[in-house]
Design an enzyme around this catalytic site. Structure first.
Site, PDB file in Angstrom:
ATOM      1  N   HIS A 112       0.787  -1.015   0.245  1.00 32.21           N
ATOM      2  CA  HIS A 112      -0.111   0.035   0.019  1.00 32.21           C
ATOM      3  C   HIS A 112       0.928   1.161   0.066  1.00 32.21           C
ATOM      4  CE1 HIS A 112      -3.617   2.099   0.669  1.00 32.21           C
ATOM      5  NE2 HIS A 112      -3.083   2.900   1.407  1.00 32.21           N
ATOM      6  N   GLU A 182       8.831   1.503  -2.652  1.00 32.36           N
ATOM      7  CA  GLU A 182       8.153   0.116  -2.538  1.00 32.36           C
ATOM      8  C   GLU A 182       9.037  -0.990  -3.356  1.00 32.36           C
ATOM      9  OE1 GLU A 182       3.512   1.163  -2.791  1.00 32.36           O
ATOM     10  OE2 GLU A 182       4.571   1.204  -4.845  1.00 32.36           O
TER      11      GLU A 182
HETATM   12  C1  GAR Z   1       1.436   0.907  -5.998  1.00 38.79           C
HETATM   13  O1  GAR Z   1       1.967   2.166  -5.815  1.00 38.79           O
HETATM   14  C2  GAR Z   1       0.739   0.236  -5.030  1.00 38.79           C
HETATM   15  O2  GAR Z   1       1.240   0.431  -3.689  1.00 38.79           O
HETATM   16  C3  GAR Z   1      -0.838   0.731  -5.170  1.00 38.79           C
HETATM   17  O3  GAR Z   1      -1.060   0.651  -6.448  1.00 38.79           O
HETATM   18  C4  GAR Z   1       0.457   0.897  -7.078  1.00 38.79           C
HETATM   19  C5  GAR Z   1       0.667  -0.220  -8.357  1.00 38.79           C
HETATM   20  O4  GAR Z   1       1.787   0.200  -9.078  1.00 38.79           O
HETATM   21  N1  GAR Z   1      -1.592  -0.366  -4.325  1.00 38.79           N
HETATM   22  C6  GAR Z   1      -2.445   0.504  -4.002  1.00 38.79           C
HETATM   23  O5  GAR Z   1      -3.008   1.525  -3.837  1.00 38.79           O
HETATM   24  C7  GAR Z   1      -3.604  -0.690  -3.223  1.00 38.79           C
HETATM   25  N2  GAR Z   1      -4.529  -0.162  -2.183  1.00 38.79           N
HETATM   26  P1  GAR Z   1       2.532  -0.726 -10.141  1.00 38.79           P
HETATM   27  O6  GAR Z   1       1.428  -1.383 -10.749  1.00 38.79           O
HETATM   28  O7  GAR Z   1       3.560  -0.139 -10.668  1.00 38.79           O
HETATM   29  O8  GAR Z   1       3.260  -1.969  -9.003  1.00 38.79           O
END
Ligand code: GAR
Length: 198
Positions: A112, A182
């Site tokens: 998250h 992340e």
């Molecule tokens: C990420 O920043 C993740 O933390 C968020 O979506 C993005 C996906 O990016 N998730 C949420 O907000 C879940 N509540 P990615 O497809 O580039 O990994």
């Protein structure tokens, strides 16, 4: 935990796939405790599909209503057929069906883009989270990896990384910065979680 073989993970998402990429790269380049056995996307057009192809990881697309029985059955069969031990959500913006949590014995992780328990819950996903952080004039944000429960963004925290929010940050610049942490956090947190498995 002493294991002679790597833990088989599946990554489930529908976004750009940058976290899926980081998880795959870490597995390929470092001595992670997991191997990425499968990528599952809920959209054939999502960037995560391209990531799976680039990384040579098997890709399955399940489209349709995430709340529907067909989705649950297809996802359940995939996890069983590929002998998946840990399901890793990366850009999956919906609630996972409880049947899947039960089937995985709770071995499901999510990332998250904020410091939970703040800025979590229904409607808090993607850019909306960063907009809320900026609006609240927070001086710090970051990312959280947690065990998935039946409610949005609850469940035990496995790991967090913090970054400062600058006065000049916009939701977009903050999103970029949080994604960078992340990508460091998620592979390490998956390994940390695996160490706790019996
Ligand atoms: C990420 O920043 C993740 O933390 C968020 O979506 C993005 C996906 O990016 N998730 C949420 O907000 C879940 N509540 P990615 O497809 O580039 O990994």
């Amino acid at each position: 935990m002493l294991r002679s073989t790597k833990v088989r993970i599946a990554i489930l998402g529908s976004g750009a796939g940058s976290n899926a990429k980081a998880l795959c790269v870490a597995a390929r380049e470092n001595a992670t405790l997991y191997t990425v056995a499968l990528v599952i996307s809920t959209s054939a057009k999502a960037g995560i599909c391209e990531v799976a192809r680039d990384e040579g990881v098997e890709l399955c697309v399940i489209s349709g209503d995430v709340k529907g029985e067909t989705f649950t059955e297809q996802l359940g069969s995939l996890l069983q057929d590929h002998r998946i031990e840990v399901l890793v959500l990366a850009g999956f913006m919906r609630l996972l069906p409880p049947e899947i949590l039960r089937r995985m014995h709770g071995n499901v992780l999510n990332i998250h883009p904020a410091l939970l328990p703040e800025f979590g819950g229904k409607g808090m996903y993607g850019i909306h989270v960063h907009e809320a952080v900026i609006t609240a004039h927070k001086v710090e944000s970051g990312a959280t990896v947690h065990v998935v429960s039946e409610n949005y963004d609850e469940g035990a925290v496995v790991g967090q990384m913090r970054i400062p929010v600058e006065a000049t940050d916009s939701p977009l610049t903050l999103q970029e910065k949080v994604k960078l942490v992340e990508h460091q956090l998620y592979p390490a947190a998956v390994d940390q979680f695996i160490r706790t498995l019996k």
